[in-house]
Design an enzyme around this catalytic site. Structure first.
Site, PDB file in Angstrom:
ATOM      1  N   HIS A  72       0.845  -1.195   0.000  1.00  0.00           N
ATOM      2  CA  HIS A  72       0.000   0.000   0.000  1.00  0.00           C
ATOM      3  C   HIS A  72       0.880   1.245   0.000  1.00  0.00           C
ATOM      4  O   HIS A  72       1.710   1.416   0.886  1.00  0.00           O
ATOM      5  CB  HIS A  72      -0.936   0.003   1.221  1.00  0.00           C
ATOM      6  CG  HIS A  72      -2.109  -0.915   1.050  1.00  0.00           C
ATOM      7  ND1 HIS A  72      -3.284  -0.760   1.730  1.00  0.00           N
ATOM      8  CD2 HIS A  72      -2.284  -1.993   0.258  1.00  0.00           C
ATOM      9  CE1 HIS A  72      -4.136  -1.707   1.362  1.00  0.00           C
ATOM     10  NE2 HIS A  72      -3.545  -2.480   0.483  1.00  0.00           N
ATOM     11  N   TYR A 196      -9.744   5.365   6.668  1.00  0.00           N
ATOM     12  CA  TYR A 196      -9.995   5.742   8.062  1.00  0.00           C
ATOM     13  C   TYR A 196     -11.028   6.862   8.007  1.00  0.00           C
ATOM     14  O   TYR A 196     -10.761   7.912   7.425  1.00  0.00           O
ATOM     15  CB  TYR A 196      -8.722   6.269   8.723  1.00  0.00           C
ATOM     16  CG  TYR A 196      -7.676   5.214   9.019  1.00  0.00           C
ATOM     17  CD1 TYR A 196      -6.772   4.792   8.038  1.00  0.00           C
ATOM     18  CD2 TYR A 196      -7.574   4.643  10.287  1.00  0.00           C
ATOM     19  CE1 TYR A 196      -5.814   3.826   8.312  1.00  0.00           C
ATOM     20  CE2 TYR A 196      -6.611   3.682  10.568  1.00  0.00           C
ATOM     21  CZ  TYR A 196      -5.739   3.281   9.578  1.00  0.00           C
ATOM     22  OH  TYR A 196      -4.781   2.328   9.848  1.00  0.00           O
ATOM     23  N   PRO A 288      -5.516   0.945  18.333  1.00  0.00           N
ATOM     24  CA  PRO A 288      -5.155   0.384  17.025  1.00  0.00           C
ATOM     25  C   PRO A 288      -5.156   1.386  15.871  1.00  0.00           C
ATOM     26  O   PRO A 288      -4.767   1.040  14.758  1.00  0.00           O
ATOM     27  CB  PRO A 288      -6.228  -0.693  16.803  1.00  0.00           C
ATOM     28  CG  PRO A 288      -7.384  -0.255  17.630  1.00  0.00           C
ATOM     29  CD  PRO A 288      -6.812   0.440  18.814  1.00  0.00           C
ATOM     30  N   LYS A 292       0.061   0.417  15.003  1.00  0.00           N
ATOM     31  CA  LYS A 292       1.426   0.393  15.530  1.00  0.00           C
ATOM     32  C   LYS A 292       1.728  -0.779  16.473  1.00  0.00           C
ATOM     33  O   LYS A 292       2.897  -1.052  16.755  1.00  0.00           O
ATOM     34  CB  LYS A 292       1.719   1.707  16.288  1.00  0.00           C
ATOM     35  CG  LYS A 292       1.841   2.907  15.385  1.00  0.00           C
ATOM     36  CD  LYS A 292       3.190   2.953  14.706  1.00  0.00           C
ATOM     37  CE  LYS A 292       3.198   3.780  13.455  1.00  0.00           C
ATOM     38  NZ  LYS A 292       3.011   3.020  12.204  1.00  0.00           N
ATOM     39  N   TYR A 380       3.074   6.909  10.035  1.00  0.00           N
ATOM     40  CA  TYR A 380       2.250   5.745   9.693  1.00  0.00           C
ATOM     41  C   TYR A 380       3.109   4.654   9.057  1.00  0.00           C
ATOM     42  O   TYR A 380       2.960   3.465   9.368  1.00  0.00           O
ATOM     43  CB  TYR A 380       1.108   6.138   8.750  1.00  0.00           C
ATOM     44  CG  TYR A 380       0.087   5.042   8.585  1.00  0.00           C
ATOM     45  CD1 TYR A 380      -1.025   4.967   9.424  1.00  0.00           C
ATOM     46  CD2 TYR A 380       0.242   4.052   7.614  1.00  0.00           C
ATOM     47  CE1 TYR A 380      -1.953   3.941   9.292  1.00  0.00           C
ATOM     48  CE2 TYR A 380      -0.673   3.025   7.478  1.00  0.00           C
ATOM     49  CZ  TYR A 380      -1.774   2.978   8.319  1.00  0.00           C
ATOM     50  OH  TYR A 380      -2.680   1.954   8.189  1.00  0.00           O
TER      51      TYR A 380
HETATM   52  C1  PHB Z   1      -6.814  -4.287  10.554  1.00  0.00           C
HETATM   53  O1  PHB Z   1      -6.741  -4.599   9.375  1.00  0.00           O
HETATM   54  O2  PHB Z   1      -7.273  -5.069  11.401  1.00  0.00           O
HETATM   55  C2  PHB Z   1      -6.332  -2.948  10.966  1.00  0.00           C
HETATM   56  C3  PHB Z   1      -5.749  -2.117  10.023  1.00  0.00           C
HETATM   57  C4  PHB Z   1      -5.316  -0.861  10.400  1.00  0.00           C
HETATM   58  C5  PHB Z   1      -5.476  -0.441  11.700  1.00  0.00           C
HETATM   59  C6  PHB Z   1      -6.055  -1.266  12.642  1.00  0.00           C
HETATM   60  C7  PHB Z   1      -6.497  -2.527  12.273  1.00  0.00           C
HETATM   61  O3  PHB Z   1      -5.073   0.816  12.041  1.00  0.00           O
END
Ligand code: PHB
Ligand code: APR
Length: 385
Positions: A72, A196, A288, A292, A380
């Protein structure tokens, strides 16, 4: 039995540490409370930083990760339906890899190396100030392992951190008044990249595991019960929080896993107590939002492995003495970033109208400032190990 390092916990931190040590000729025994199948059944996040990928390569288990992981080069942020892309490639010339933590764990387990003891009950740590030893129960018998060092890689609820006298540790904690309700589904992801989304009804995340498997989350109150959430209710709520074209493109189906995870920021200091060294979730928790948790566990154990290797090879305690300080510097930066992403994207009932305007202003700033985008992208994709 005698070994050089006892590793408590066979999550990603413990398994990676064992493998790093084994490749350098340092002996370890890994003690895990659960069965291997149970460990592999846990659904966790799945975004790998470059440093984590490099570590997988270093321990010679990166082949499947490179073949199946999804590169990505950016991420989407949506604010009340207004979507904006953060392009990692042009901002910081970096990328991340979407590869489930479960898969990474499977690769590390399959590679082996150290001695692994699953279903080890009642692990206890003894004489952390002197010649340390560890006991555990298995098949009704109590066993003892003498060792030089103990690595506490047994997660937030493990026994390692709680074996340290309370007055020797300082803890910092923030518990958020909400959790993430997550659903795993065998449908193609709604978008090429992660989305997000902040929305007045709460945060949402569109993530993925493979071209045919997706992972979605919505913010829910901390005391919510999963049983309150039928699949239909989940999909309806998710759609409301996304921008209309994304909501329309969403492919839904029966959930193959559904659970709620609380959000917490936590750090224990220092990471060393005598012969015990804490690493990964045993020492710290991040919400989450910044993806990280796993990556931080990986940087901890890469520092810790280097310190053990230096001890055995050069008879020098310098690395062991500086481990805590070195790891904590990176941990606090990841704590800050995870807290910031969480603050930007969630609904905080207690911050009122002013708080909402601050979030909006932050998003508007991000949209127009390359410097702000670069900061997000730099963090990130992962600060250097
Ligand atoms: C996930 O794919 O479970 C996931 C991806 C990004 C995040 C948190 C969880 O920031
Ligand atoms: N004795 C032995 N093993 C234990 C004990 C105990 N008393 N307590 C816990 N464990 C085991 C757990 O069963 C688990 O397999 O320790 C392991 C800890 O693994 P994780 O919780 O995965 O923690 P860590 O390896 O630090 O990985 C951090 O995993 O939890 C996610 O979000 C977190 O992504 C991050 C990453």
């Amino acid at each position: 039995m005698r070994t050089q390092v006892v590793i408590v916990g066979a999550g990603p931190a413990g398994l990676m540490l064992a493998r790093l040590l084994w490749l350098e000729g340092v002996e370890s025994v890994v003690l895990e409370r659960k069965s291997a199948a149970y460990v592999l059944g846990r659904i966790r996040a799945g975004v790998l930083e470059q440093g984590t990928m490099d570590l997988m390569d270093r321990v010679q288990v990166g082949l499947r990760m490179h073949a199946e992981g999804l590169v990505h080069r950016g991420v989407e942020l949506s604010f009340g339906g207004d979507q904006h892309r953060i392009d990692f490639a042009s901002l910081v010339n970096r990328q991340v890899l979407v590869y489930g933590q479960t898969e990474l764990t499977r690769d590390l387990m399959a590679a082996g190396g150290a001695m692994y003891i699953y279903e080890a009950d009642d692990v206890e740590l003894h004489d952390l100030d002197g010649r340390s030893w560890v006991t555990y129960k298995k098949d009704g018998a109590t066993h003892r392992i003498d060792c030089d060092f103990i690595a506490g890689c047994d997660g937030y609820h493990g026994i390692s951190r709680s074996s340290v006298p309370q007055e020797a540790l300082t803890t910092y904690e923030r518990i958020y008044p909400f959790g993430w309700l997550g659903v795993l589904v065998d449908k193609p992801p709604v978008a090429d990249e992660l989305i997000y989304a902040q929305h007045e009804r709460g945060f949402a995340l569109c993530s993925q595991r493979s071209p045919t498997r997706s992972r979605y989350y919505v913010q829910v109150p901390a005391d919510e019960a999963v049983a309150e959430w039928s699949d239909d209710r989940f999909w309806d709520e998710l759609r409301r929080r996304l921008n209309p074209s994304t909501a329309e493109a969403l492919q839904t189906g029966p959930s193959i896993e559904k659970s709620i995870a609380p959000l917490r920021s936590f750090v224990a200091e220092p990471l060393r107590f005598g012969s015990l060294f804490l690493a990964g979730d045993a020492a710290h928790i991040v919400p989450p939002t910044g993806a990280k948790g796993l990556n931080l566990a990986m940087s901890d154990v890469s520092y810790l492995a280097d310190a053990f290797i230096e001890h055995y090879r050069e008879r020098s305690g310098a690395g062991l003495n500086s481990y805590s300080h070195r790891a904590l510097e990176r941990i606090w930066k990841a704590e800050r970033f995870s807290w910031w992403m969480t603050s930007l994207l969630h609904v905080f009932p207690e911050t009122g109208a002013f708080g909402k305007r601050m979030q909006r202003a932050e998003f508007d700033y991000l949209k127009t400032s390359r410097a702000a985008q670069q900061s997000l992208a730099e963090n990130y994709t992962g600060l250097p190990f």
